[in-house]
Design a protein around this motif. Structure first.
Motif, PDB file in Angstrom:
ATOM      1  N   SER A  62       0.837  -1.207   0.000  1.00  0.00           N
ATOM      2  CA  SER A  62       0.000   0.000   0.000  1.00  0.00           C
ATOM      3  C   SER A  62       0.872   1.257   0.000  1.00  0.00           C
ATOM      4  CB  SER A  62      -0.918   0.015   1.231  1.00  0.00           C
ATOM      5  OG  SER A  62      -1.836  -1.053   1.192  1.00  0.00           O
ATOM      6  N   PRO A  63       0.602   2.209  -0.913  1.00  0.00           N
ATOM      7  CA  PRO A  63       1.441   3.412  -0.990  1.00  0.00           C
ATOM      8  C   PRO A  63       0.976   4.561  -0.102  1.00  0.00           C
ATOM      9  CG  PRO A  63      -0.073   3.383  -2.825  1.00  0.00           C
ATOM     10  CD  PRO A  63      -0.350   2.131  -2.026  1.00  0.00           C
ATOM     11  N   ILE A  64      -0.178   4.379   0.559  1.00  0.00           N
ATOM     12  CA  ILE A  64      -0.765   5.456   1.357  1.00  0.00           C
ATOM     13  C   ILE A  64      -1.001   4.973   2.781  1.00  0.00           C
ATOM     14  CG2 ILE A  64      -2.711   7.045   1.588  1.00  0.00           C
ATOM     15  CD1 ILE A  64      -3.182   6.663  -1.459  1.00  0.00           C
ATOM     16  N   LEU A  65      -0.676   5.828   3.740  1.00  0.00           N
ATOM     17  CA  LEU A  65      -0.946   5.542   5.147  1.00  0.00           C
ATOM     18  C   LEU A  65      -1.918   6.598   5.666  1.00  0.00           C
ATOM     19  CD1 LEU A  65      -0.227   3.968   7.797  1.00  0.00           C
ATOM     20  CD2 LEU A  65       1.542   5.704   8.162  1.00  0.00           C
ATOM     21  N   ILE A  66      -3.010   6.140   6.272  1.00  0.00           N
ATOM     22  CA  ILE A  66      -3.954   7.062   6.902  1.00  0.00           C
ATOM     23  C   ILE A  66      -3.692   7.027   8.402  1.00  0.00           C
ATOM     24  CG2 ILE A  66      -6.358   7.684   7.241  1.00  0.00           C
ATOM     25  CD1 ILE A  66      -7.019   6.112   4.705  1.00  0.00           C
ATOM     26  N   ALA A  67      -3.344   8.175   8.960  1.00  0.00           N
ATOM     27  CA  ALA A  67      -2.943   8.238  10.371  1.00  0.00           C
ATOM     28  C   ALA A  67      -3.832   9.190  11.151  1.00  0.00           C
ATOM     29  CB  ALA A  67      -1.487   8.668  10.471  1.00  0.00           C
ATOM     30  N   GLY A  68      -3.587   9.260  12.458  1.00  0.00           N
ATOM     31  CA  GLY A  68      -4.336  10.150  13.323  1.00  0.00           C
ATOM     32  C   GLY A  68      -3.616  11.465  13.543  1.00  0.00           C
ATOM     33  N   ASP A  69      -4.182  12.264  14.409  1.00  0.00           N
ATOM     34  CA  ASP A  69      -3.668  13.596  14.698  1.00  0.00           C
ATOM     35  C   ASP A  69      -2.241  13.549  15.252  1.00  0.00           C
ATOM     36  OD1 ASP A  69      -4.173  16.357  14.753  1.00  0.00           O
ATOM     37  OD2 ASP A  69      -4.625  16.303  16.882  1.00  0.00           O
ATOM     38  N   ASN A  70      -1.433  14.558  14.887  1.00  0.00           N
ATOM     39  CA  ASN A  70      -0.083  14.739  15.420  1.00  0.00           C
ATOM     40  C   ASN A  70       0.849  13.585  15.040  1.00  0.00           C
ATOM     41  OD1 ASN A  70       1.861  16.236  16.866  1.00  0.00           O
ATOM     42  ND2 ASN A  70       1.451  15.107  18.754  1.00  0.00           N
ATOM     43  N   PHE A  71       0.764  13.142  13.811  1.00  0.00           N
ATOM     44  CA  PHE A  71       1.620  12.042  13.347  1.00  0.00           C
ATOM     45  C   PHE A  71       3.065  12.521  13.208  1.00  0.00           C
ATOM     46  CE2 PHE A  71       3.559   9.294  10.111  1.00  0.00           C
ATOM     47  CZ  PHE A  71       3.237   8.046  10.611  1.00  0.00           C
ATOM     48  N   GLY A  72       4.004  11.691  13.666  1.00  0.00           N
ATOM     49  CA  GLY A  72       5.428  11.999  13.521  1.00  0.00           C
ATOM     50  C   GLY A  72       5.979  12.897  14.611  1.00  0.00           C
ATOM     51  N   CYS A  73       5.311  12.967  15.759  1.00  0.00           N
ATOM     52  CA  CYS A  73       5.812  13.797  16.856  1.00  0.00           C
ATOM     53  C   CYS A  73       7.038  13.131  17.485  1.00  0.00           C
ATOM     54  CB  CYS A  73       4.722  14.021  17.900  1.00  0.00           C
ATOM     55  SG  CYS A  73       4.012  12.492  18.574  1.00  0.00           S
ATOM     56  N   GLY A  74       7.631  13.794  18.459  1.00  0.00           N
ATOM     57  CA  GLY A  74       8.794  13.214  19.134  1.00  0.00           C
ATOM     58  C   GLY A  74      10.095  13.730  18.570  1.00  0.00           C
ATOM     59  N   SER A  75      11.045  12.844  18.360  1.00  0.00           N
ATOM     60  CA  SER A  75      12.390  13.251  17.933  1.00  0.00           C
ATOM     61  C   SER A  75      12.395  13.691  16.475  1.00  0.00           C
ATOM     62  CB  SER A  75      13.373  12.101  18.120  1.00  0.00           C
ATOM     63  OG  SER A  75      13.199  11.120  17.110  1.00  0.00           O
ATOM     64  N   SER A  76      13.515  14.268  16.064  1.00  0.00           N
ATOM     65  CA  SER A  76      13.636  14.801  14.706  1.00  0.00           C
ATOM     66  C   SER A  76      14.242  13.810  13.728  1.00  0.00           C
ATOM     67  CB  SER A  76      14.499  16.071  14.728  1.00  0.00           C
ATOM     68  OG  SER A  76      15.804  15.769  15.218  1.00  0.00           O
ATOM     69  N   ARG A  77      14.366  12.543  14.104  1.00  0.00           N
ATOM     70  CA  ARG A  77      15.077  11.570  13.271  1.00  0.00           C
ATOM     71  C   ARG A  77      14.511  11.455  11.852  1.00  0.00           C
ATOM     72  NH1 ARG A  77      13.534   6.563  17.181  1.00  0.00           N
ATOM     73  NH2 ARG A  77      14.195   8.184  18.624  1.00  0.00           N
ATOM     74  N   GLU A  78      15.384  11.706  10.878  1.00  0.00           N
ATOM     75  CA  GLU A  78      14.980  11.580   9.474  1.00  0.00           C
ATOM     76  C   GLU A  78      14.768  10.121   9.090  1.00  0.00           C
ATOM     77  OE1 GLU A  78      16.316  13.426   5.123  1.00  0.00           O
ATOM     78  OE2 GLU A  78      17.705  13.489   6.816  1.00  0.00           O
ATOM     79  N   HIS A  79      15.298   9.222   9.900  1.00  0.00           N
ATOM     80  CA  HIS A  79      15.122   7.791   9.638  1.00  0.00           C
ATOM     81  C   HIS A  79      13.645   7.406   9.588  1.00  0.00           C
ATOM     82  CE1 HIS A  79      19.278   8.058  10.951  1.00  0.00           C
ATOM     83  NE2 HIS A  79      19.498   6.795  10.614  1.00  0.00           N
ATOM     84  N   ALA A  80      12.779   8.187  10.246  1.00  0.00           N
ATOM     85  CA  ALA A  80      11.352   7.880  10.213  1.00  0.00           C
ATOM     86  C   ALA A  80      10.824   7.980   8.782  1.00  0.00           C
ATOM     87  CB  ALA A  80      10.585   8.826  11.132  1.00  0.00           C
ATOM     88  N   ALA A  81      11.224   9.023   8.082  1.00  0.00           N
ATOM     89  CA  ALA A  81      10.814   9.169   6.684  1.00  0.00           C
ATOM     90  C   ALA A  81      11.456   8.074   5.830  1.00  0.00           C
ATOM     91  CB  ALA A  81      11.207  10.553   6.162  1.00  0.00           C
ATOM     92  N   TRP A  82      12.717   7.781   6.082  1.00  0.00           N
ATOM     93  CA  TRP A  82      13.395   6.720   5.329  1.00  0.00           C
ATOM     94  C   TRP A  82      12.693   5.378   5.506  1.00  0.00           C
ATOM     95  CZ3 TRP A  82      19.227   7.687   6.933  1.00  0.00           C
ATOM     96  CH2 TRP A  82      19.617   8.941   6.468  1.00  0.00           C
ATOM     97  N   ALA A  83      12.278   5.085   6.749  1.00  0.00           N
ATOM     98  CA  ALA A  83      11.628   3.811   7.032  1.00  0.00           C
ATOM     99  C   ALA A  83      10.290   3.702   6.302  1.00  0.00           C
ATOM    100  CB  ALA A  83      11.426   3.646   8.533  1.00  0.00           C
ATOM    101  N   LEU A  84       9.531   4.799   6.294  1.00  0.00           N
ATOM    102  CA  LEU A  84       8.254   4.788   5.580  1.00  0.00           C
ATOM    103  C   LEU A  84       8.459   4.563   4.092  1.00  0.00           C
ATOM    104  CD1 LEU A  84       6.337   7.708   7.349  1.00  0.00           C
ATOM    105  CD2 LEU A  84       5.929   5.259   7.593  1.00  0.00           C
ATOM    106  N   LEU A  85       9.446   5.241   3.527  1.00  0.00           N
ATOM    107  CA  LEU A  85       9.745   5.057   2.097  1.00  0.00           C
ATOM    108  C   LEU A  85      10.121   3.613   1.800  1.00  0.00           C
ATOM    109  CD1 LEU A  85      11.851   8.152   0.933  1.00  0.00           C
ATOM    110  CD2 LEU A  85       9.635   7.412   0.050  1.00  0.00           C
ATOM    111  N   ASP A  86      10.955   3.029   2.643  1.00  0.00           N
ATOM    112  CA  ASP A  86      11.397   1.659   2.425  1.00  0.00           C
ATOM    113  C   ASP A  86      10.247   0.674   2.614  1.00  0.00           C
ATOM    114  OD1 ASP A  86      13.854   0.196   1.715  1.00  0.00           O
ATOM    115  OD2 ASP A  86      13.548  -0.842   3.621  1.00  0.00           O
ATOM    116  N   LEU A  87       9.236   1.089   3.364  1.00  0.00           N
ATOM    117  CA  LEU A  87       8.039   0.273   3.546  1.00  0.00           C
ATOM    118  C   LEU A  87       7.104   0.399   2.348  1.00  0.00           C
ATOM    119  CD1 LEU A  87       6.798  -1.570   5.788  1.00  0.00           C
ATOM    120  CD2 LEU A  87       5.578   0.466   6.606  1.00  0.00           C
ATOM    121  N   GLY A  88       7.377   1.380   1.491  1.00  0.00           N
ATOM    122  CA  GLY A  88       6.555   1.576   0.293  1.00  0.00           C
ATOM    123  C   GLY A  88       5.563   2.715   0.396  1.00  0.00           C
TER     124      GLY A  88
END
Length: 202
Positions: A62-88
């Motif tokens: 699936s290329p789309i993720l539907i999330a709730g409010d305040n998604f991606g809070c916490g630390s500034s790690r760019e790895h979060a975006a990398w992980a999502l991309l690698d997940l598709g």
């Protein structure tokens, strides 16, 4: 960075609020310096449940993720975006995002779409059985049931995503202007270029 225009397919109806970057990619995965393989660690704690939605055959790829409010809070790690991309994941739809996560997502070619909770609730319902389509050019999210939601996006970000331009790409697009400026500076202020010819020759 790949251009982003239309993204369509099954959307993962996640919906959880206040998902921080440690949930998206745990700290133990931050030792790597490559983006490849981080999808294995994405939502690792949640995926310990054998019935988790991320490993469901129904939502595989699936290329789309539907999330709730305040998604991606916490630390500034760019790895979060990398992980999502690698997940598709190519786009995340949510009522709101952490500013830092949203910036990191944009710089890595992930479209973040902000919609009101009513629209999120409807998309969560549709995603259970049917695809969702995002059109960046028209700034709309639609479903096979004639649902159509408009979203706002910064014009600069939209242009970069449509053109597949990251910071390096933006710089390279101005290569002729940069070369012209450097040549003019060498002529007008030659002392600024002292030593650069030797470096360039090497």
């Amino acid at each position: 960075m790949e251009p982003v225009n239309q993204i369509d397919g099954r959307a993962i109806p996640f919906g959880r609020k206040n998902v921080d970057t440690d949930v998206i990619i745990p700290a133990k995965w931050l030792k790597t310096i490559t983006r490849q393989g981080l999808g294995r660690g994405a939502f690792e704690a949640l995926r310990e449940d054998p019935d988790n939605i991320f490993d469901s055959a129904e939502f595989s790829g699936s290329p789309i993720l539907i999330a709730g409010d305040n998604f991606g809070c916490g630390s500034s790690r760019e790895h979060a975006a990398w992980a999502l991309l690698d997940l598709g994941i190519k786009a995340v739809i949510a009522p709101s995002f952490s500013d830092i996560f949203s910036g990191n997502a944009f710089k890595n070619g992930i479209l973040t779409v902000v919609l009101p909770q009513e629209a999120i609730d409807r998309l969560m319902e549709v995603a259970q059985t049917d695809p969702v389509m995002i059109d960046l050019e028209t700034q709309t999210v639609s479903t096979p049931f004639q649902d159509r939601y408009s979203f706002e996006i910064d014009a600069f970000r939209k242009n970069c995503l449509l053109g597949g331009l990251d910071e390096v790409g933006l710089t390279m697009a101005r290569n002729d202007a940069i070369s012209t400026h450097e040549a003019r500076m060498r002529d007008q202020l030659p002392f600024l270029a002292r030593g650069t010819d030797a470096v360039a020759a090497a």
